[in-house]
Write a protein that holds these residues in place. Structure first.
Motif, PDB file in Angstrom:
ATOM      1  N   GLY A   1      19.630  -7.049  15.926  1.00  0.00           N
ATOM      2  CA  GLY A   1      19.526  -6.865  14.507  1.00  0.00           C
ATOM      3  C   GLY A   1      18.995  -5.558  14.325  1.00  0.00           C
ATOM      4  N   SER A   2      17.661  -5.229  14.858  1.00  0.00           N
ATOM      5  CA  SER A   2      16.349  -4.722  14.684  1.00  0.00           C
ATOM      6  C   SER A   2      17.230  -3.785  14.473  1.00  0.00           C
ATOM      7  CB  SER A   2      14.751  -5.260  15.420  1.00  0.00           C
ATOM      8  OG  SER A   2      15.479  -4.330  16.758  1.00  0.00           O
ATOM      9  N   VAL A   3      17.877  -3.252  15.863  1.00  0.00           N
ATOM     10  CA  VAL A   3      19.007  -1.469  15.799  1.00  0.00           C
ATOM     11  C   VAL A   3      19.918  -1.695  15.103  1.00  0.00           C
ATOM     12  CG1 VAL A   3      20.002  -1.089  17.383  1.00  0.00           C
ATOM     13  CG2 VAL A   3      18.650  -2.163  18.538  1.00  0.00           C
ATOM     14  N   ILE A   4      20.205  -2.237  14.653  1.00  0.00           N
ATOM     15  CA  ILE A   4      20.815  -2.167  13.693  1.00  0.00           C
ATOM     16  C   ILE A   4      20.214  -1.744  12.089  1.00  0.00           C
ATOM     17  CG2 ILE A   4      22.540  -3.524  11.110  1.00  0.00           C
ATOM     18  CD1 ILE A   4      23.775  -2.981  14.097  1.00  0.00           C
ATOM     19  N   TYR A   5      19.053  -2.089  12.212  1.00  0.00           N
ATOM     20  CA  TYR A   5      18.123  -1.795  10.732  1.00  0.00           C
ATOM     21  C   TYR A   5      17.300   0.131  10.987  1.00  0.00           C
ATOM     22  CZ  TYR A   5      17.078  -6.502   9.140  1.00  0.00           C
ATOM     23  OH  TYR A   5      17.102  -7.271   9.004  1.00  0.00           O
TER      24      TYR A   5
ATOM     25  N   GLN B   1       1.329  -0.979   0.072  1.00  0.00           N
ATOM     26  CA  GLN B   1       0.164  -0.427   0.210  1.00  0.00           C
ATOM     27  C   GLN B   1       0.569   1.064   0.029  1.00  0.00           C
ATOM     28  OE1 GLN B   1      -3.032  -0.888  -1.023  1.00  0.00           O
ATOM     29  NE2 GLN B   1      -2.160  -2.797  -0.480  1.00  0.00           N
ATOM     30  N   GLY B   2       1.794   1.232   0.554  1.00  0.00           N
ATOM     31  CA  GLY B   2       3.355   2.176   0.419  1.00  0.00           C
ATOM     32  C   GLY B   2       2.934   3.295   1.420  1.00  0.00           C
ATOM     33  N   TRP B   3       1.835   3.076   3.116  1.00  0.00           N
ATOM     34  CA  TRP B   3       0.968   3.757   3.514  1.00  0.00           C
ATOM     35  C   TRP B   3       2.359   4.246   4.322  1.00  0.00           C
ATOM     36  CZ3 TRP B   3      -3.132   0.141   4.440  1.00  0.00           C
ATOM     37  CH2 TRP B   3      -4.189   0.471   4.069  1.00  0.00           C
ATOM     38  N   VAL B   4       3.354   2.888   4.581  1.00  0.00           N
ATOM     39  CA  VAL B   4       4.791   3.058   5.211  1.00  0.00           C
ATOM     40  C   VAL B   4       6.244   2.308   4.977  1.00  0.00           C
ATOM     41  CG1 VAL B   4       5.456   1.775   8.132  1.00  0.00           C
ATOM     42  CG2 VAL B   4       3.389   2.846   7.597  1.00  0.00           C
ATOM     43  N   PRO B   5       6.724   3.239   5.391  1.00  0.00           N
ATOM     44  CA  PRO B   5       8.041   2.544   4.658  1.00  0.00           C
ATOM     45  C   PRO B   5       8.607   1.406   4.584  1.00  0.00           C
ATOM     46  CG  PRO B   5       8.968   4.456   5.236  1.00  0.00           C
ATOM     47  CD  PRO B   5       6.785   4.193   5.981  1.00  0.00           C
ATOM     48  N   LEU B   6       9.273   0.782   4.200  1.00  0.00           N
ATOM     49  CA  LEU B   6       9.504  -0.473   3.511  1.00  0.00           C
ATOM     50  C   LEU B   6      10.402  -0.915   4.739  1.00  0.00           C
ATOM     51  CD1 LEU B   6       9.452  -2.345   0.446  1.00  0.00           C
ATOM     52  CD2 LEU B   6       7.845  -2.594   1.869  1.00  0.00           C
ATOM     53  N   SER B   7      11.442  -0.470   5.325  1.00  0.00           N
ATOM     54  CA  SER B   7      12.503  -0.480   6.102  1.00  0.00           C
ATOM     55  C   SER B   7      12.521   0.132   7.669  1.00  0.00           C
ATOM     56  CB  SER B   7      13.966   0.869   5.919  1.00  0.00           C
ATOM     57  OG  SER B   7      13.251   2.053   5.860  1.00  0.00           O
ATOM     58  N   ARG B   8      11.066   0.577   7.109  1.00  0.00           N
ATOM     59  CA  ARG B   8      10.421   0.903   8.302  1.00  0.00           C
ATOM     60  C   ARG B   8      10.114   0.028   9.192  1.00  0.00           C
ATOM     61  NH1 ARG B   8       7.832   6.938   9.288  1.00  0.00           N
ATOM     62  NH2 ARG B   8       9.891   7.284   8.409  1.00  0.00           N
ATOM     63  N   LEU B   9       9.278  -0.867   7.833  1.00  0.00           N
ATOM     64  CA  LEU B   9       8.107  -1.972   8.515  1.00  0.00           C
ATOM     65  C   LEU B   9       8.754  -3.380   8.798  1.00  0.00           C
ATOM     66  CD1 LEU B   9       5.296  -1.901   5.962  1.00  0.00           C
ATOM     67  CD2 LEU B   9       5.233  -1.693   8.676  1.00  0.00           C
ATOM     68  N   LEU B  10      10.655  -3.065   8.288  1.00  0.00           N
ATOM     69  CA  LEU B  10      11.365  -4.008   8.597  1.00  0.00           C
ATOM     70  C   LEU B  10      11.679  -3.677  10.353  1.00  0.00           C
ATOM     71  CD1 LEU B  10      12.993  -6.467   6.918  1.00  0.00           C
ATOM     72  CD2 LEU B  10      14.697  -4.741   7.164  1.00  0.00           C
TER      73      LEU B  10
END
Length: 447
Positions: A395-399, A279-288
């Motif tokens: 790992g989520s901190v690295i993202y 949908q493009g509502w939230v950046p993919l990297s933020r969802l990741l």
């Protein structure tokens, strides 16, 4: 010569490729997740520790992921179709060989090396081919394919327990060898697709064939490092969720139910996550970033279940924790592969998929044996799940270093760009993964 299409067809034969990738995912990661049910029988038969038997699944995972760049390189050179078909035959032979094992070493060679090598040739080429067939609905298509993991676990967990009770571990492995042979016809469905921007000839030399030059891109390097840390804990439930449930006194079919609950949450979340991402509502990297953190917290919850209440209440608490872990891990999975085309371009997605899986193999190789070691030292899997959940949180901190992963307080750029089909072949609106400085500020890492 057949002219190249203007872009990915976003449908048509792509749905047949999605079905093939669905089956490939189910017969690789789904089967690996359920294989943990056989580990107690193997430990009893060979009179070995939990740590020793954990290396069977750990080697299969590590070889499958570490050799994935080889599968990607071979696919780039000869096409995904023959590579996946050969991988299916190798995987089947690995299970058949392991059914006649006389020691754990034979299982390491059969399931770990031979079957793992076969799996390495099927997953990355199948998923990379699928990404080439879709653009606007790419993450949804990837999420649909990755539900094969959960659907396979839903069917294979109770089925494998039934086979173990009825035929023993040798008969169960022999029958699984027949089942995994279906990977070969899945490979036959991977029709090649030529796209604009494809190189005129296959890359020459091992460096170019493996795609190692992608690490020169800062965004991809950050993504790869974070994903490697996530791999240190992500695959532990594949191996030790069922034994953890057995340790809590749930019994064979109770442990299978825990695996099924996690699988159902995993499968449903992959579809929802894929739809949300497209949908493009939230950046993919933020969802990741968000779903990686939730996956780590889910593993911590699974490990803390024995401390949450009485033995009588452990059943419901473990089911709830397994469901929460399945939902978060399932939401994370399609984003890992869905974000790749935005980082490296659609032309390098097959190579990037193999490289990411290779990096995750470092964690996949160390995570399950570390979990088994901690179980042998402490008497249960509590410390195991706590340690591996911490790996995922790191790992989520690295993202956070990915462009667009953190919200920006600067004014948004101008009007939204046109759809991907009329620009570059990228999965979502490019502004979603650009840093707040505008498109010129992150030209080499934009998504």
């Amino acid at each position: 010569m057949t002219p190249k299409p203007a872009g990915p067809p976003d449908g048509g034969w792509g749905w047949a490729v999605a079905a093939a990738a669905f089956a490939v995912n189910g017969l690789s990661y789904g089967l690996l997740r359920s294989l943990g049910l056989a580990l107690p029988d193997l430990a009893e038969h060979f009179d070995r520790s939990t740590q020793d038997t954990a290396w069977v699944s750990a080697l299969a995972l590590a070889v499958q992921q570490a050799a994935s760049p080889v599968g990607s390189a071979l696919s780039t050179r000869w096409g995904a179709r023959p590579v996946v078909m050969v991988g299916g035959v190798l995987t089947s032979l690995g299970f058949v060989f392991s059914a006649f094992a006389g020691s754990l070493l034979h299982l390491y060679l059969g399931l770990g090396i031979l079957a793992g090598s076969g799996w390495a040739l099927v997953f990355a080429p199948a998923l990379g081919t699928l990404s080439r067939y879709f653009s606007r609905r790419r993450v949804l298509a990837v999420g649909l394919a990755l539900t094969g993991n959960g659907a396979s676990s839903l069917l294979l967990a109770p089925s494998l327990q039934f086979l173990l009770d009825t035929f023993g571990w040798r008969g169960a492995l022999l029958l699984l060898g027949a089942v995994t042979l279906h990977l070969a016809p899945c490979g036959a469905l991977l029709r090649p697709l030529a796209l604009p921007g494809d190189p005129p000839a296959p890359p020459r030399g091992p460096f170019a064939a493996l795609g190692l030059g992608l690490f020169a891109r800062r965004a991809f390097s950050v993504f790869a490092l974070g994903t490697a840390l996530v791999g240190g804990g992500y695959f532990v439930p594949y191996v030790h969720l069922a034994p953890h449930a057995l340790d809590r006194g749930l019994g064979g079919y109770g442990a299978a139910l825990v695996v099924v609950v996690a699988a159902v949450g995993d499968a449903g979340a992959r579809l929802i996550s894929g739809w949300l991402a497209d949908q493009g509502w939230v950046p993919l990297s933020r969802l990741l970033l968000v779903f990686a953190a939730l996956t780590g917290l889910g593993l911590l919850a699974v490990g803390l279940v024995p401390l949450a209440g009485s033995q009588e209440g452990c059943w419901g608490a473990l089911l709830a924790a397994a469901g929460a872990y399945g939902l978060s891990a399932g939401s994370y999975a399609p984003l890992v592969f869905g974000v790749l085309p935005g980082l490296v371009g659609v032309g390098g997605v097959v190579q990037a998929t193999g490289l990411v899986m290779m990096l995750m193999s470092l964690g996949g190789l160390l995570g399950p044996p570390l979990s088994g070691f901690l179980r042998d030292e402490t008497g249960d899997f509590t410390a195991s799940f706590l340690a591996c959940g911490s790996f995922i949180l790191c790992g989520s901190v690295i993202y956070m270093g990915l462009p667009g992963a953190l919200p920006s307080w600067r004014p948004a750029p101008g009007p939204a760009p046109p759809p991907p089909e009329s620009r570059e072949l990228l999965p979502v609106l490019p502004a979603a993964l650009l840093s707040s400085g505008g498109p010129q500020s992150t030209r080499d890492t934009s998504c």
